[in-house]
Design a protein around this motif. Structure first.
Motif, short mmCIF file in Angstrom:
data_model
loop_
_atom_site.label_atom_id
_atom_site.label_comp_id
_atom_site.label_asym_id
_atom_site.label_seq_id
_atom_site.Cartn_x
_atom_site.Cartn_y
_atom_site.Cartn_z
N SER A 59 -20.28 -22.51 -95.96
CA SER A 59 -21.72 -22.27 -95.90
C SER A 59 -22.41 -23.55 -95.44
O SER A 59 -21.80 -24.62 -95.39
N GLY A 60 -23.68 -23.45 -95.11
CA GLY A 60 -24.42 -24.61 -94.62
C GLY A 60 -24.76 -24.46 -93.16
O GLY A 60 -24.54 -23.40 -92.56
N LYS A 61 -25.31 -25.53 -92.59
CA LYS A 61 -25.71 -25.46 -91.21
C LYS A 61 -25.22 -26.68 -90.46
O LYS A 61 -25.33 -27.81 -90.95
N TYR A 62 -24.66 -26.47 -89.30
CA TYR A 62 -24.16 -27.58 -88.48
C TYR A 62 -24.78 -27.46 -87.09
O TYR A 62 -24.60 -26.46 -86.41
N THR A 63 -25.51 -28.48 -86.72
CA THR A 63 -26.11 -28.49 -85.39
C THR A 63 -25.46 -29.61 -84.58
O THR A 63 -25.43 -30.77 -85.01
N LEU A 64 -24.87 -29.23 -83.45
CA LEU A 64 -24.21 -30.20 -82.58
C LEU A 64 -24.94 -30.23 -81.24
O LEU A 64 -25.05 -29.21 -80.57
N ASN A 65 -25.42 -31.40 -80.89
CA ASN A 65 -26.19 -31.55 -79.65
C ASN A 65 -27.27 -30.48 -79.54
O ASN A 65 -27.45 -29.86 -78.50
N GLY A 66 -27.93 -30.22 -80.65
CA GLY A 66 -29.04 -29.27 -80.66
C GLY A 66 -28.64 -27.82 -80.74
O GLY A 66 -29.48 -26.92 -80.69
N ARG A 67 -27.34 -27.57 -80.89
CA ARG A 67 -26.88 -26.18 -80.88
C ARG A 67 -26.33 -25.80 -82.26
O ARG A 67 -25.50 -26.54 -82.81
N ASP A 68 -26.77 -24.67 -82.77
CA ASP A 68 -26.25 -24.21 -84.07
C ASP A 68 -24.84 -23.67 -83.88
O ASP A 68 -24.60 -22.75 -83.11
N ILE A 69 -23.90 -24.25 -84.64
CA ILE A 69 -22.49 -23.92 -84.44
C ILE A 69 -22.05 -22.69 -85.22
O ILE A 69 -21.15 -21.96 -84.81
N SER A 70 -22.74 -22.44 -86.34
CA SER A 70 -22.22 -21.45 -87.31
C SER A 70 -21.84 -20.09 -86.72
O SER A 70 -20.81 -19.53 -87.07
N GLY A 71 -22.66 -19.57 -85.80
CA GLY A 71 -22.40 -18.20 -85.35
C GLY A 71 -21.49 -18.09 -84.14
O GLY A 71 -21.27 -16.98 -83.64
N LEU A 72 -20.94 -19.20 -83.67
CA LEU A 72 -20.21 -19.15 -82.40
C LEU A 72 -18.83 -18.49 -82.53
O LEU A 72 -18.19 -18.54 -83.58
N SER A 73 -18.39 -17.89 -81.42
CA SER A 73 -17.07 -17.25 -81.40
C SER A 73 -15.98 -18.29 -81.24
O SER A 73 -16.24 -19.45 -80.90
N ASP A 74 -14.74 -17.87 -81.45
CA ASP A 74 -13.60 -18.77 -81.28
C ASP A 74 -13.58 -19.38 -79.88
O ASP A 74 -13.29 -20.57 -79.71
N ASN A 75 -13.89 -18.57 -78.89
CA ASN A 75 -13.85 -19.08 -77.52
C ASN A 75 -14.95 -20.09 -77.25
O ASN A 75 -14.74 -21.08 -76.54
N GLU A 76 -16.12 -19.83 -77.85
CA GLU A 76 -17.21 -20.80 -77.66
C GLU A 76 -16.88 -22.12 -78.35
O GLU A 76 -17.17 -23.19 -77.83
N LEU A 77 -16.22 -22.04 -79.50
CA LEU A 77 -15.79 -23.26 -80.19
C LEU A 77 -14.77 -24.01 -79.34
O LEU A 77 -14.82 -25.24 -79.24
N ALA A 78 -13.84 -23.25 -78.74
CA ALA A 78 -12.82 -23.88 -77.89
C ALA A 78 -13.49 -24.61 -76.73
O ALA A 78 -13.09 -25.72 -76.35
N GLU A 79 -14.50 -23.97 -76.19
CA GLU A 79 -15.25 -24.57 -75.08
C GLU A 79 -15.87 -25.90 -75.50
O GLU A 79 -15.80 -26.91 -74.77
N ILE A 80 -16.43 -25.92 -76.71
CA ILE A 80 -17.05 -27.16 -77.22
C ILE A 80 -15.99 -28.24 -77.44
O ILE A 80 -16.16 -29.39 -77.03
N ARG A 81 -14.86 -27.84 -78.04
CA ARG A 81 -13.77 -28.82 -78.25
C ARG A 81 -13.31 -29.38 -76.93
O ARG A 81 -12.93 -30.55 -76.81
#
Ligand SMILES: Nc1ncnc2c1ncn2[C@@H]1O[C@H](COP(=O)(O)OP(=O)(O)OP(=O)(O)O)[C@@H](O)[C@H]1O
Ligand SMILES: [Mg+2]
Lengths: 230, 404
Positions: A59-81
């Motif tokens: 739980s909680g909120k994580y903002t990376l470079n202005g973008r909220d990470i919590s709701g992202l899909s696996d592929n979007e996370l991979a893209e960020i990594r």
């Protein structure tokens, strides 16, 4: 750049659940060089993995470079990594069957960069970590310090905005530790944000800010006064 | 993430464990090679049989007397045959076929003989090439002269030369023989069977006037079998029906169905159908081994995914998407299957030619067989690779990285 608000992480194994992060809130600004310290098991790696989008928080909120990470899909996370984060691990985590050069090229393969450009950028990254001459060797043919240089080259090759290093010098002796820290400090000087986990106060002295953790909580967060600079 | 990169990675991985990769391929190799050799031999066999039939002629009809139902008066006579040829326009050639097994010997050698008694039309119906001399003629047939035609193989084994024209052969049963003059030598027939056995062991085929055969074996002139050849392919059926009709009229046995007319091409179709089913059946059995091979691929891919859990974690940490990992492993299983398929294809073709050599069949390797087998082995790779690849792709990066 990195903004954590009341981030919690609960591991559930069968009946037992363990709260590894008990509501972390902090902010890291571009260009910072942060060390995270604390006893074993206090949740440092867990925090790093969440910041690196490898793991999901409970739980909680994580903002990376202005973008909220919590709701992202696996592929979007991979893209960020792939594009925004560079990982450096204690155990290097190089792919054993590939050469040094191929290891450094790999993140660019996933970023869809053409072959020729990959080669050029990989060579440039290896140059930055002073490893221009062993590019055809495989990881088991080079020393620990050299492996960590390769890992750093791999981490920076996609020009990420953040480098996350989880005990990068944990397996290295003092002399090599210094060399590695010199490289990391140089990267930070060039503008990359660095977050580093370490047990060694000496190593932490190379950074600009030290966060102390205990049992999944931040207990101390202060700037380094007498910072060591190469 | 492009295909070339995937293929390169897959080949690296396959090469890093050559023995295991080879053993994994073995199932596919065996499956594909057996399917290929069976199918190409089957099709080749069909072609060979069709070829043999076409030599006899597509417009040939065999008329036979149903010996179990026939009375003496129903049997065909030499006069019948003359009349058939004369009265029915569709019939171009007609010959009686009489058959006896016997013994033939020259000064050098004695062999079992298959003796055929025919008339001079046989050479047209049989459609074989005369190498030396000629076939026996009308007069020799009418007068029952002691002449014979043998094939090249027989000529060589009896007289040591292909040109045996003018030589004498003793023909008959083991107890009584008569001399016959060789008037012609034909090209060897049934090459298909000759390759199968030692030339010396095969009986020789001797053609002679049916009238001479009657004398030689002290037989009456009753005929139970005849061949007719129509003037065109289209008229073949009609020629058969007309011939049967005329025979019934001449023998006054319309009430009893004692004559049978068979179109040889129809028989060919039947044989080919049977052979086709047979080939398909064996190929299906062989294809099962392909499935077993596919399961082998799946098994090894699952092992490989487990072994490379950490690698998968690392790849994900540096930015690999689920689909990247999926394709990496899928490419690997497809390449393993495809290489297996290609090796199987080569071995299968080689095997088909080898077996074909022994059986005297020229295997028919068509582009379709090649394409289908490669496509099929890829399909096996995809089908059996999907599950392991999905398993790899779905691994949690953190857990994968922690895997020892
Ligand atoms: N996958 C997991 N399942 C269950 N518990 C876990 C898992 N990963 C970590 N933990 C627990 O969470 C807590 C924090 O672990 P973490 O790895 O973040 O510690 P750390 O501070 O990095 O320790 P170290 O300095 O030894 O690396 C520990 O108590 C650990 O046992
Ligand atoms: Mg840790």
């Amino acid at each position: 750049m990195i903004k954590l608000e009341n981030v919690k992480k609960v591991y559930t194994t069968g009946e037992i659940s363990l709260t590894a992060l008990k509501g972390i809130s902090m902010e890291i600004k571009p260009g910072e060089f942060v060390s995270i310290m604390g006893p074993s098991g206090c949740g440092k790696s867990t925090l790093m993995n969440i910041m690196g989008c490898l793991d999901r928080m409970t739980s909680g909120k994580y903002t990376l470079n202005g973008r909220d990470i919590s709701g992202l899909s696996d592929n979007e996370l991979a893209e960020i990594r792939c594009r925004e984060i560079g990982f450096v691990f204690q155990s290097f985590n190089l792919l054993p069957r590939m050469t040094v050069l191929e290891n450094v090229e790999l993140p660019m393969v996933y970023a869809g960069i053409p072959r020729k450009e990959r080669r050029e950028r990989a060579l440039a990254a290896l140059e930055k970590v002073d490893l221009g001459n062993r590019i055809r060797h495989r990881p088991n043919e080079i020393s620990g310090g050299q492996k960590q240089r390769v890992a750093i080259a791999r981490a920076i090759v996609n020009n990420p905005s953040i480098i996350l290093a989880d005990e990068p010098t944990g397996n290295l002796d003092t002399k090599v530790t210094k060399e590695i820290m010199k490289i990391i400090q140089k990267l930070n000087d060039d503008g990359t944000t660095v977050v580093l986990v370490t047990h060694e106060p000496d190593v932490a002295q190379y950074s600009k800010r030290i966060i102390h953790m205990l049992d999944g909580e931040i207990i101390d967060d202060k700037l380094v006064n007498d910072r060591k600079i190469f | 993430m492009n295909l070339v990169e995937n293929i390169k990675m897959a080949i690296d991985s396959i090469m890093s464990n050559k023995m295991r990769s080879f053993l994994t391929m073995l199932g596919i190799i065996i499956g594909i090679s057996s399917v290929i050799s069976i199918v190409s031999l089957g099709v080749g066999g069909q072609n060979t049989i069709t070829g043999e039939f076409e030599k006899i002629g597509v417009s040939t009809i065999r008329i036979s007397v149903k010996t179990t139902e026939a009375e003496t008066s129903d049997y065909i006579t030499y006069k019948d045959i003359e009349q058939l040829k004369e009265k029915i326009d569709y019939i171009k050639y007609a010959t009686p076929i009489k058959y006896q097994t016997g013994v033939a010997s020259s000064e050098k050698k004695s062999k079992t003989a298959m003796v055929y008694g025919t008339n001079e039309d046989m050479i047209h119906i049989d459609n074989t090439e005369i190498l030396y001399g000629r076939f026996f003629n009308r007069i020799e047939f009418e007068e029952g002269r002691a002449v014979a035609v043998i094939d090249e193989t027989a000529a060589r084994s009896f007289f040591g030369t292909s040109d045996a024209v003018g030589q004498t052969l003793n023909i008959g049963s083991s107890t009584s023989k008569k001399k016959a003059t060789i008037v012609g030598v034909t090209k060897s027939q049934f090459e298909m069977f000759q390759n199968m056995a030692d030339e010396e062991e095969l009986p020789v085929v001797v053609y002679m006037p049916a009238t001479f055969l009657d004398i030689l074996y002290s037989k009456d002139s009753r005929i139970s079998e005849l061949y007719i050849m129509a003037n065109s392919k289209e008229n073949t059926e009609a020629a058969g029906i007309l011939a049967k009709n005329m025979l019934m009229n001449r023998h006054g046995n319309r009430d009893r169905d004692v004559y049978k007319a068979e179109n040889l091409m129809k028989q060919l179709d039947q044989i080919n159908t049977v052979l086709g089913i047979f080939t398909a059946f064996i190929a299906a059995v062989a294809a099962i081994s392909l499935l077993v091979g596919g399961v082998g691929v799946m098994n090894i891919m699952l092992v490989s995914v487990t072994e490379r859990t950490r690698e998968i974690g690392i790849r994900k940490a540096i930015g690999a998407k689920t689909s990247n990992i999926m394709f990496q492993f899928l490419t690997e299983s497809v390449i393993i299957s495809c290489i297996g398929g290609i090796i199987g294809l080569i071995l299968g073709i080689a095997g088909a030619y080898l077996l074909g050599q022994l059986a005297g069949i020229t295997p028919s390797v068509t582009p379709q067989i090649v394409i289908v087998s490669i496509a099929f082995s890829s399909a096996v790779g995809i089908f059996f690779g999907i599950y392991p690849a999905r398993k790899a792709a779905k691994l949690d990066p953190i857990e994968a990285l922690r895997y020892e």
